[in-house]
Write a protein that holds these residues in place. Structure first.
Motif, PDB file in Angstrom:
ATOM      1  N   UNK A 265     -26.350  25.047  -7.350  1.00  0.00           N
ATOM      2  CA  UNK A 265     -26.035  26.221  -6.532  1.00  0.00           C
ATOM      3  C   UNK A 265     -27.052  27.338  -6.658  1.00  0.00           C
ATOM      4  N   UNK A 266     -27.673  27.437  -7.835  1.00  0.00           N
ATOM      5  CA  UNK A 266     -28.654  28.497  -8.068  1.00  0.00           C
ATOM      6  C   UNK A 266     -30.086  28.043  -7.806  1.00  0.00           C
ATOM      7  N   UNK A 267     -30.279  26.746  -7.663  1.00  0.00           N
ATOM      8  CA  UNK A 267     -31.627  26.230  -7.450  1.00  0.00           C
ATOM      9  C   UNK A 267     -32.492  26.277  -8.698  1.00  0.00           C
ATOM     10  N   UNK A 268     -31.857  26.083  -9.874  1.00  0.00           N
ATOM     11  CA  UNK A 268     -32.584  26.062 -11.150  1.00  0.00           C
ATOM     12  C   UNK A 268     -32.140  24.822 -11.926  1.00  0.00           C
ATOM     13  N   UNK A 269     -32.750  24.595 -13.078  1.00  0.00           N
ATOM     14  CA  UNK A 269     -32.403  23.423 -13.886  1.00  0.00           C
ATOM     15  C   UNK A 269     -31.152  23.675 -14.724  1.00  0.00           C
ATOM     16  N   UNK A 270     -30.541  22.573 -15.201  1.00  0.00           N
ATOM     17  CA  UNK A 270     -29.381  22.682 -16.097  1.00  0.00           C
ATOM     18  C   UNK A 270     -29.774  23.424 -17.366  1.00  0.00           C
ATOM     19  N   UNK A 271     -30.981  23.153 -17.865  1.00  0.00           N
ATOM     20  CA  UNK A 271     -31.455  23.808 -19.085  1.00  0.00           C
ATOM     21  C   UNK A 271     -31.536  25.323 -18.888  1.00  0.00           C
ATOM     22  N   UNK A 272     -32.003  25.736 -17.713  1.00  0.00           N
ATOM     23  CA  UNK A 272     -32.079  27.161 -17.403  1.00  0.00           C
ATOM     24  C   UNK A 272     -30.684  27.782 -17.393  1.00  0.00           C
ATOM     25  N   UNK A 273     -29.736  27.110 -16.765  1.00  0.00           N
ATOM     26  CA  UNK A 273     -28.366  27.630 -16.712  1.00  0.00           C
ATOM     27  C   UNK A 273     -27.800  27.743 -18.123  1.00  0.00           C
ATOM     28  N   UNK A 274     -27.944  26.685 -18.914  1.00  0.00           N
ATOM     29  CA  UNK A 274     -27.418  26.691 -20.281  1.00  0.00           C
ATOM     30  C   UNK A 274     -28.033  27.827 -21.107  1.00  0.00           C
ATOM     31  N   UNK A 275     -29.348  27.970 -21.046  1.00  0.00           N
ATOM     32  CA  UNK A 275     -30.004  28.998 -21.862  1.00  0.00           C
ATOM     33  C   UNK A 275     -29.627  30.408 -21.396  1.00  0.00           C
ATOM     34  N   UNK A 276     -29.463  30.587 -20.091  1.00  0.00           N
ATOM     35  CA  UNK A 276     -29.067  31.905 -19.587  1.00  0.00           C
ATOM     36  C   UNK A 276     -27.633  32.257 -19.997  1.00  0.00           C
ATOM     37  N   UNK A 277     -26.729  31.275 -19.923  1.00  0.00           N
ATOM     38  CA  UNK A 277     -25.348  31.541 -20.355  1.00  0.00           C
ATOM     39  C   UNK A 277     -25.344  31.897 -21.844  1.00  0.00           C
ATOM     40  N   UNK A 278     -26.057  31.130 -22.652  1.00  0.00           N
ATOM     41  CA  UNK A 278     -26.119  31.410 -24.094  1.00  0.00           C
ATOM     42  C   UNK A 278     -26.713  32.793 -24.360  1.00  0.00           C
ATOM     43  N   UNK A 279     -27.770  33.157 -23.634  1.00  0.00           N
ATOM     44  CA  UNK A 279     -28.397  34.466 -23.816  1.00  0.00           C
ATOM     45  C   UNK A 279     -27.443  35.593 -23.403  1.00  0.00           C
ATOM     46  N   UNK A 280     -26.738  35.408 -22.276  1.00  0.00           N
ATOM     47  CA  UNK A 280     -25.787  36.425 -21.816  1.00  0.00           C
ATOM     48  C   UNK A 280     -24.616  36.568 -22.785  1.00  0.00           C
ATOM     49  N   UNK A 281     -24.220  35.487 -23.438  1.00  0.00           N
ATOM     50  CA  UNK A 281     -23.166  35.576 -24.451  1.00  0.00           C
ATOM     51  C   UNK A 281     -23.687  36.285 -25.705  1.00  0.00           C
ATOM     52  N   UNK A 282     -24.884  35.939 -26.147  1.00  0.00           N
ATOM     53  CA  UNK A 282     -25.464  36.585 -27.340  1.00  0.00           C
ATOM     54  C   UNK A 282     -25.643  38.082 -27.127  1.00  0.00           C
ATOM     55  N   UNK A 283     -26.054  38.474 -25.919  1.00  0.00           N
ATOM     56  CA  UNK A 283     -26.301  39.890 -25.638  1.00  0.00           C
ATOM     57  C   UNK A 283     -25.011  40.669 -25.415  1.00  0.00           C
ATOM     58  N   UNK A 284     -23.898  39.950 -25.252  1.00  0.00           N
ATOM     59  CA  UNK A 284     -22.618  40.611 -25.028  1.00  0.00           C
ATOM     60  C   UNK A 284     -22.314  40.876 -23.570  1.00  0.00           C
ATOM     61  N   UNK A 285     -23.203  40.455 -22.658  1.00  0.00           N
ATOM     62  CA  UNK A 285     -22.918  40.630 -21.235  1.00  0.00           C
ATOM     63  C   UNK A 285     -21.751  39.740 -20.809  1.00  0.00           C
ATOM     64  N   UNK A 286     -21.691  38.538 -21.361  1.00  0.00           N
ATOM     65  CA  UNK A 286     -20.528  37.671 -21.172  1.00  0.00           C
ATOM     66  C   UNK A 286     -19.807  37.658 -22.514  1.00  0.00           C
ATOM     67  N   UNK A 287     -18.564  38.139 -22.507  1.00  0.00           N
ATOM     68  CA  UNK A 287     -17.815  38.203 -23.763  1.00  0.00           C
ATOM     69  C   UNK A 287     -16.724  37.144 -23.846  1.00  0.00           C
ATOM     70  N   UNK A 288     -16.509  36.405 -22.775  1.00  0.00           N
ATOM     71  CA  UNK A 288     -15.511  35.358 -22.817  1.00  0.00           C
ATOM     72  C   UNK A 288     -15.167  34.871 -21.430  1.00  0.00           C
ATOM     73  N   UNK A 289     -14.284  33.906 -21.410  1.00  0.00           N
ATOM     74  CA  UNK A 289     -13.815  33.318 -20.176  1.00  0.00           C
ATOM     75  C   UNK A 289     -12.296  33.391 -20.215  1.00  0.00           C
ATOM     76  N   UNK A 290     -11.663  33.514 -19.068  1.00  0.00           N
ATOM     77  CA  UNK A 290     -10.214  33.662 -19.077  1.00  0.00           C
ATOM     78  C   UNK A 290      -9.565  32.738 -18.064  1.00  0.00           C
ATOM     79  N   UNK A 291      -8.269  32.651 -18.194  1.00  0.00           N
ATOM     80  CA  UNK A 291      -7.461  31.826 -17.299  1.00  0.00           C
ATOM     81  C   UNK A 291      -6.466  32.735 -16.609  1.00  0.00           C
ATOM     82  N   UNK A 292      -6.292  32.568 -15.302  1.00  0.00           N
ATOM     83  CA  UNK A 292      -5.281  33.292 -14.548  1.00  0.00           C
ATOM     84  C   UNK A 292      -4.178  32.305 -14.220  1.00  0.00           C
TER      85      UNK A 292
END
Length: 145
Positions: A26-53
């Motif tokens: 969907x983003x036009x990037x590699x799986x590795x890029x997605x994984x590393x960006x999610x990990x970086x956003x979690x480390x930086x605190x931009x993503x603090x968790x995931x939730x269920x509705x």
């Protein structure tokens, strides 16, 4: 945070359980890029968790929304206490960036939702606000990364 990070966050908000492959396509990037960006956003605190509705949460509150608040001076703690006393307030979040607080609101009707917004806007120390109604919530089941 660049445009790709913003697009990734948007995709995760739409479906936090999307596979890395689906997100990458969907983003036009590699799986590795997605994984590393999610990990970086979690480390930086931009993503603090995931939730269920849960369906029950949506049924209890047919009208739901997010209200972003700008606070004047050092009134955040006081305003958070006031918000905690509002029965329609489901959660409050402090944040960085343009808005100081994000408030999750649930109400049985649009009229009640509007009444809650008016009450919050009148709180001393709130200098700006923006509200978005939550129209639908979608979650996919059975996917893994």
């Amino acid at each position: 945070m660049d445009d790709t990070d913003q697009a990734l966050i948007s995709a995760l908000r739409h479906d936090a359980r999307a596979s890395l492959s689906d997100l990458a396509a969907g983003l036009g990037v590699s799986r590795t890029t997605v994984r590393s960006r999610i990990e970086r956003l979690q480390r930086s605190g931009d993503i603090v968790g995931f939730s269920v509705v849960l369906k029950g949460d949506a049924a209890r509150d047919p009208v739901r929304g997010l209200m972003m608040l700008g606070i004047e001076g050092r009134g955040t703690d006081r305003i958070l206490r006031q918000l905690g006393g509002q029965s329609a307030v489901r959660a409050t979040h402090t944040t960085n960036g343009r808005w100081d607080i994000i408030v999750e609101i649930g109400a049985p009707t649009l009229e009640e939702f509007d009444r809650v917004l008016s009450q919050i806007r009148r709180m001393d120390g709130i200098v700006s606000s923006e509200t978005s109604l939550l129209l639908s919530t979608r979650k996919s089941a059975g996917r893994d990364g």
